[in-house]
Structures are given as C-alpha cells and as structure tokens.
Design a protein around this motif. Structure first.
Motif, PDB file in Angstrom:
ATOM      1  N   HIS A  57       0.814  -1.207   0.000  1.00 33.99           N
ATOM      2  CA  HIS A  57       0.000   0.000   0.000  1.00 33.99           C
ATOM      3  C   HIS A  57       0.853   1.265   0.000  1.00 33.99           C
ATOM      4  N   ALA A  58       2.174   1.100   0.035  1.00 29.76           N
ATOM      5  CA  ALA A  58       3.075   2.263   0.085  1.00 29.76           C
ATOM      6  C   ALA A  58       4.525   1.788   0.058  1.00 29.76           C
ATOM      7  N   THR A  59       5.424   2.695  -0.248  1.00 35.77           N
ATOM      8  CA  THR A  59       6.856   2.403  -0.121  1.00 35.77           C
ATOM      9  C   THR A  59       7.166   1.975   1.305  1.00 35.77           C
ATOM     10  N   THR A  60       6.601   2.732   2.242  1.00 34.11           N
ATOM     11  CA  THR A  60       6.882   2.505   3.663  1.00 34.11           C
ATOM     12  C   THR A  60       6.507   1.087   4.071  1.00 34.11           C
ATOM     13  N   GLU A  61       5.406   0.592   3.536  1.00 22.75           N
ATOM     14  CA  GLU A  61       5.020  -0.790   3.856  1.00 22.75           C
ATOM     15  C   GLU A  61       6.102  -1.747   3.353  1.00 22.75           C
ATOM     16  N   GLU A  81      17.981   9.566   4.525  1.00 26.92           N
ATOM     17  CA  GLU A  81      16.792   8.735   4.300  1.00 26.92           C
ATOM     18  C   GLU A  81      15.502   9.453   4.663  1.00 26.92           C
ATOM     19  N   HIS A  82      14.435   8.975   4.065  1.00 29.99           N
ATOM     20  CA  HIS A  82      13.093   9.470   4.346  1.00 29.99           C
ATOM     21  C   HIS A  82      12.533   8.701   5.551  1.00 29.99           C
ATOM     22  N   GLY A  83      11.557   9.282   6.213  1.00 32.39           N
ATOM     23  CA  GLY A  83      10.898   8.608   7.337  1.00 32.39           C
ATOM     24  C   GLY A  83      10.352   7.233   6.958  1.00 32.39           C
ATOM     25  N   GLY A  84      10.019   7.060   5.681  1.00 34.84           N
ATOM     26  CA  GLY A  84       9.481   5.766   5.244  1.00 34.84           C
ATOM     27  C   GLY A  84      10.463   4.627   5.425  1.00 34.84           C
ATOM     28  N   ALA A  85      11.751   4.938   5.369  1.00 33.48           N
ATOM     29  CA  ALA A  85      12.772   3.911   5.616  1.00 33.48           C
ATOM     30  C   ALA A  85      13.221   3.952   7.071  1.00 33.48           C
ATOM     31  N   VAL A 122      18.762   1.862   2.143  1.00 30.24           N
ATOM     32  CA  VAL A 122      19.290   3.034   1.453  1.00 30.24           C
ATOM     33  C   VAL A 122      18.337   3.446   0.332  1.00 30.24           C
ATOM     34  N   SER A 123      18.245   4.758   0.100  1.00 28.27           N
ATOM     35  CA  SER A 123      17.395   5.255  -0.996  1.00 28.27           C
ATOM     36  C   SER A 123      18.147   5.207  -2.308  1.00 28.27           C
ATOM     37  N   HIS A 124      17.421   4.968  -3.383  1.00 25.51           N
ATOM     38  CA  HIS A 124      18.046   5.050  -4.706  1.00 25.51           C
ATOM     39  C   HIS A 124      18.281   6.524  -5.052  1.00 25.51           C
ATOM     40  N   VAL A 125      17.262   7.345  -4.739  1.00 30.27           N
ATOM     41  CA  VAL A 125      17.377   8.798  -4.941  1.00 30.27           C
ATOM     42  C   VAL A 125      16.921   9.466  -3.648  1.00 30.27           C
ATOM     43  N   SER A 126      17.753  10.342  -3.101  1.00 32.09           N
ATOM     44  CA  SER A 126      17.399  10.982  -1.830  1.00 32.09           C
ATOM     45  C   SER A 126      16.213  11.932  -1.996  1.00 32.09           C
ATOM     46  N   TRP A 127      15.223  11.784  -1.131  1.00 33.42           N
ATOM     47  CA  TRP A 127      14.055  12.678  -1.171  1.00 33.42           C
ATOM     48  C   TRP A 127      14.453  14.111  -0.851  1.00 33.42           C
ATOM     49  N   ALA A 128      15.587  14.278  -0.145  1.00 36.45           N
ATOM     50  CA  ALA A 128      15.972  15.606   0.343  1.00 36.45           C
ATOM     51  C   ALA A 128      16.857  16.344  -0.651  1.00 36.45           C
ATOM     52  N   VAL A 152      16.248  -1.354  -0.744  1.00 41.18           N
ATOM     53  CA  VAL A 152      16.341  -0.043  -1.400  1.00 41.18           C
ATOM     54  C   VAL A 152      14.976   0.638  -1.380  1.00 41.18           C
ATOM     55  N   ASP A 153      14.980   1.896  -0.973  1.00 39.93           N
ATOM     56  CA  ASP A 153      13.792   2.732  -1.041  1.00 39.93           C
ATOM     57  C   ASP A 153      13.822   3.411  -2.417  1.00 39.93           C
ATOM     58  N   GLY A 154      12.945   2.916  -3.303  1.00 40.52           N
ATOM     59  CA  GLY A 154      12.964   3.414  -4.689  1.00 40.52           C
ATOM     60  C   GLY A 154      11.935   4.498  -4.959  1.00 40.52           C
ATOM     61  N   ALA A 155      11.426   5.146  -3.886  1.00 43.29           N
ATOM     62  CA  ALA A 155      10.294   6.069  -4.046  1.00 43.29           C
ATOM     63  C   ALA A 155      10.557   7.187  -5.052  1.00 43.29           C
ATOM     64  N   GLN A 156      11.787   7.715  -5.074  1.00 39.39           N
ATOM     65  CA  GLN A 156      12.056   8.855  -5.964  1.00 39.39           C
ATOM     66  C   GLN A 156      12.796   8.430  -7.231  1.00 39.39           C
ATOM     67  N   ALA A 157      12.850   7.124  -7.466  1.00 40.27           N
ATOM     68  CA  ALA A 157      13.595   6.655  -8.631  1.00 40.27           C
ATOM     69  C   ALA A 157      12.680   6.066  -9.706  1.00 40.27           C
ATOM     70  N   VAL A 184       8.624   0.385  -3.803  1.00 40.03           N
ATOM     71  CA  VAL A 184       8.133   1.317  -4.830  1.00 40.03           C
ATOM     72  C   VAL A 184       6.774   1.893  -4.411  1.00 40.03           C
ATOM     73  N   PRO A 185       6.557   3.187  -4.635  1.00 41.85           N
ATOM     74  CA  PRO A 185       5.204   3.734  -4.431  1.00 41.85           C
ATOM     75  C   PRO A 185       4.438   3.750  -5.755  1.00 41.85           C
ATOM     76  N   GLY A 186       3.115   3.690  -5.680  1.00 40.22           N
ATOM     77  CA  GLY A 186       2.326   3.857  -6.901  1.00 40.22           C
ATOM     78  C   GLY A 186       2.074   5.324  -7.216  1.00 40.22           C
ATOM     79  N   GLN A 187       1.974   6.133  -6.161  1.00 43.33           N
ATOM     80  CA  GLN A 187       1.395   7.486  -6.318  1.00 43.33           C
ATOM     81  C   GLN A 187       2.374   8.553  -6.790  1.00 43.33           C
ATOM     82  N   LYS A 188       3.647   8.240  -6.878  1.00 42.39           N
ATOM     83  CA  LYS A 188       4.605   9.298  -7.241  1.00 42.39           C
ATOM     84  C   LYS A 188       4.899   9.237  -8.740  1.00 42.39           C
ATOM     85  N   TRP A 189       6.085   8.769  -9.117  1.00 41.17           N
ATOM     86  CA  TRP A 189       6.517   8.866 -10.522  1.00 41.17           C
ATOM     87  C   TRP A 189       5.815   7.849 -11.414  1.00 41.17           C
TER      88      TRP A 189
HETATM   89  C1  LIG Z   1      12.461   8.485  -0.537  1.00 38.93           C
HETATM   90  C2  LIG Z   1      11.058   8.326  -0.011  1.00 38.93           C
HETATM   91  N1  LIG Z   1      10.733   7.207   0.665  1.00 38.93           N
HETATM   92  C3  LIG Z   1       9.505   7.000   1.125  1.00 38.93           C
HETATM   93  C4  LIG Z   1       8.501   7.909   0.931  1.00 38.93           C
HETATM   94  C5  LIG Z   1       7.136   7.596   1.472  1.00 38.93           C
HETATM   95  O1  LIG Z   1       6.397   7.004   0.449  1.00 38.93           O
HETATM   96  P1  LIG Z   1       5.060   6.217   0.742  1.00 38.93           P
HETATM   97  O2  LIG Z   1       4.036   7.236   1.099  1.00 38.93           O
HETATM   98  O3  LIG Z   1       4.775   5.513  -0.547  1.00 38.93           O
HETATM   99  O4  LIG Z   1       5.329   5.265   1.856  1.00 38.93           O
HETATM  100  C6  LIG Z   1       8.779   9.102   0.236  1.00 38.93           C
HETATM  101  C7  LIG Z   1       7.773  10.167  -0.041  1.00 38.93           C
HETATM  102  O5  LIG Z   1       6.839  10.453   0.567  1.00 38.93           O
HETATM  103  C8  LIG Z   1      10.089   9.305  -0.243  1.00 38.93           C
HETATM  104  O6  LIG Z   1      10.410  10.424  -0.911  1.00 38.93           O
END
Ligand SMILES: Cc1ncc(COP(=O)(O)O)c(C=O)c1O
Length: 414
Positions: free
Chosen positions: A91-95, A118-122, A168-174, A197-202, A220-225
């Motif tokens: 349901h999300a990258t975080t999951e 890293e993002h809070g999701g990781a 580790v993130s593939h692409v840093s959210w920050a 790997v957190d691929g949310a921004q990749a 991977v998230p569905g809602q971003k890229w």
């Molecule tokens: C690198 C990264 N990881 C995780 C998330 C969280 O994604 P999700 O809401 O799909 O868990 C985000 C963005 O919100 C993100 O930029």
C-alpha cells in the motif's frame, strides 16, 4: 504508443491533455504525488460503479480481482526489469520497507546500516526495530554532495560483519542525489548483509533494473513517478530473499494452503508478503497508470526527457543570483533542491506559488525548496518558474512587492 513516432511538440499536448492536473499550475511535485492520468481515473470510477451496482462478493468479482492483482504485479515488474512472481503488492513504499526490515531473523548483536539522507518511510521501521529488539542502527553520514565515492566510503566504514541489513534510498528525497546502488549492494553483499532499497524517488523517473542492481528488496510507491492512486505500491523480492521463508506479518494471501491444524504451505513467490485485502479500484488504477507510462508514453522517452528537463532546471536555477542548488547535478534524477539567499523556504515557496502557480514542496531538514521535474513538464513552464525564482531572489521578504504578478509570469503551453 505515442512515444517514438511523434515529435515532442505534438506528443506533449496529447500527454498533458491525458493528465488534466498539469493544467492546475506548474506541476512540480511528482515526488509527493504525480498527476493522475485521465484513463486511470476513468477505469477506477468504472470499477467503483460496478462495485456499487453488483457488489463485491460474487465469485466472478473475486476472479477478476485476482487478475487485476496479476496485472498490477506484471505492470510493475515490467518497469523494474523483473518477473511478476518477484513482486508483492503493498500500500506504500513505507510498507515495503517495513516488510524488508522484518523479513530478517534478528539476533542479539545484529546491526543495520542506513544513511543520513533517508526518508521517514525507511527510518520509521528502523526506529521500531531498535526499540523492539535493541538492534543497533548505524547512520552513515553521506553528506549532501552526493559524490558516489564519498557515499561508498561512508558506507564502507559503517558496514561491519555484524551488519545484517543496509537500508538506502536510490534517490534521496531531500537532496535529489542518485546513490550508487549497484556498488552499495556489492559492498553489502561482500560483508554478508542484505540490502533494502527505497525506490520512491527513482522508479518512473530514472531507469531501474532491480536485477542488475542486485538489490534484495526494492520498495516502490504507486502514487509518485508511476502516476498511480494513493495507497498503492509494490515490493521487489530477490530470489535469495524468497528462498528464506521469514515472515513477520502473515495472512491468508501468504499461503498456498493453510489448514485448521496450522499446517501450511507458504507461497514460493513474493505474494507471501501480501497480508490482507486491497482496494480493487486502486489496484486497477495502479496497473493502468504504470502500463500507461510504459505502453502509451514510453519509458525510454520518459527517462530521457526527465533527465534533460531536470538537468536544465537545475542549471537554470543555479544561474540565478542568490540561488544555491543543493542537488548534485552529475548524480541526479527528477528532483531539484535549492535555497534562495535571504529567504526561509516556507515564505519563499508561498511567494513562488502565488506568482507562478507552482506546485512544489519544502524540505525542512535542509531549509530548502524541492521541485520534481516530470516528463510532462514543458521548457516554458521551467523558464516561468525560473523567472519567478529570480524575482523572489532579487528581493527580501521585506522588499518584495505585495501584489502578486501572476498575470506577468503566468502563461500557456509553448
Ligand atoms: C524516498 C522516499 N521514501 C519514502 C517515501 C514515502 O512514500 P510512501 O508514502 O509511498 O510510503 C517518500 C515520499 O513520501 C520518499 O520520498
């Protein structure tokens, strides 16, 4: 495919027409949520109507649901360069990052390594891991420069024989830095650690081949890229992970069969990590958006255009006096993070939103503004945004004219 056969000046209007929210402003926030394709919204509404009229309980609906889930796994697998049986829907990258974190049989003295970007999701699953099991979490300081050699050196110092997992993130959210994942994976594997790997921004912004990267988990998230609906995502699980049946959460979907006596046969594929039910219109929307990108727009075109536009956006902003681009321009994806001298990011973004109708966000830990440049953006939009940034940068919060000059900076598709 509209892709290879049309020149951009014909293809782009068709794409933007198919993504109505690109007309709502200068849409530069796909890193939060991408614009939903018209086709996705239509398919979801149609299924919602069917659910309303005929219910969700008959056997045909259930069979269709299974097919939809297969379609979604296949669509994501195609984008990630892998097979559908290695994809679990989430349901999300975080999951996905939670599943990966808890798929390890943690023991006393184990360690997990992550990075300072890293993002809070990781990070959230690692917080839980540390507080529940006392696992040592080492945060490798990789700075904001994104230099691959420095990133690797920091991780080299942090990963020890006790390390069981590297997150580790593939692409840093920050910062928007693209990290050298294949090299990080090789380093971690050489010390016996798995890599999540957190691929949310990749995914959807840059080419990703999970098998070439050799990652163990890739979330991977569905809602971003991928431009899908909220509450959707996927987790790639490498064969090495699927060979070890470690589950923390389990559900009926995890099993081929499960008897009342608890004798069970676990699924051999990634579906073992899928616990419960899914909102079927969202699963359908996720599959449609992902397939729309690869089959209608064309992934190569998307990746090349995103790289060009994001690179040019970074260069344009860097040329504005008073602007500091934080994103490392030789290791970037679709994100561009920058600061404007004399401004904190909140007021600066408010000014920019009023004057250019930009849809973007701030990055509080870096005191910066982040834009996400998508394949659907136009050169003209980026120039208008740059002009807005130049206007803000030429003033302070005290000297900037109060009347928004939307009429000056606003314009149509060029
Ligand atoms: C690198 C990264 N990881 C995780 C998330 C969280 O994604 P999700 O809401 O799909 O868990 C985000 C963005 O919100 C993100 O930029």
């Amino acid at each position: 495919m509209v892709g290879p056969f049309l020149p951009d000046d014909e293809k782009l209007p068709a794409i933007r027409e198919a993504l109505p929210s690109t007309a709502a402003g200068i849409y530069l926030n796909t890193g939060t949520c991408g614009p939903l394709p018209r086709e996705t919204a239509r398919a979801m509404a149609e299924l919602e109507g069917i659910e309303l009229r005929t219910g969700r309980a008959d056997i045909a609906y259930w069979k269709d649901s299974e097919e939809r889930m297969n379609e979604a796994r296949a669509a994501v697998a195609a984008v990630l360069g892998t097979e559908p049986r290695r994809i679990a829907l989430t349901h999300a990258t975080t999951e996905g990052m939670n599943v990966a974190t808890w798929a390890i049989d943690w023991r006393a003295g184990d360690k997990v390594v992550t990075t300072s970007l890293e993002h809070g999701g990781a990070l959230a699953p690692l917080w839980a891991l540390r507080s529940r099991l006392g696992v040592d979490v080492a945060i490798a300081d990789i700075g904001v420069g994104g230099d691959p050699a420095e990133v690797l050196a920091a991780l080299d110092r942090a990963i020890t024989p006790e390390t069981r997992l590297v997150c580790v993130s593939h692409v840093s959210w920050a910062t928007g830095a693209r990290l050298p994942i294949a090299e990080i994976v090789a380093l971690a594997h050489s010390r016996g650690a798995l890599v999540a790997v957190d691929g949310a921004q990749a995914v959807g912004a840059i080419p990703v081949s999970v098998e070439e990267l050799d990652a163990d988990f890739y979330a991977v998230p569905g809602q971003k890229w991928l431009l899908g609906p909220d509450g959707t995502g996927a987790l790639y699980c490498a064969p090495a992970v699927l060979d070890r049946p470690r589950l923390t959460f389990a559900g009926y979907a995890s099993f081929e069969s499960l008897g009342l006596d608890l004798e069970g046969k676990l699924r051999l594929d990634a579906r073992r990590f899928e616990v419960a039910g899914y909102h079927q219109p969202s699963v359908l929307g996720f599959a449609r958006s992902t397939a729309w990108l690869s089959m209608y727009v064309g992934l190569n075109w998307i990746h090349e255009r995103t790289a060009r536009l994001a690179g040019e956006a970074a260069a344009m902003l860097a040329a504005v006096p008073g602007v500091e681009v934080i994103t490392p321009r030789d290791h970037m994806a679709g994100l561009v993070t920058f600061r404007i001298a004399g401004w904190t990011p909140g007021p600066a973004l408010r000014e920019l939103s009023q004057r250019t109708l930009v849809i973007a966000r701030t990055i509080p830990p870096l005191d910066a503004i982040r834009i996400s440049v998508g394949f659907f953006n136009t050169d003209h939009e980026l120039r208008r945004f740059r002009d807005g940034v130049a206007l803000v940068a030429a003033h302070t919060p005290e000297t900037i004219p109060h009347r928004p000059r939307i009429e000056v900076l606003r314009g149509g598709l060029e």
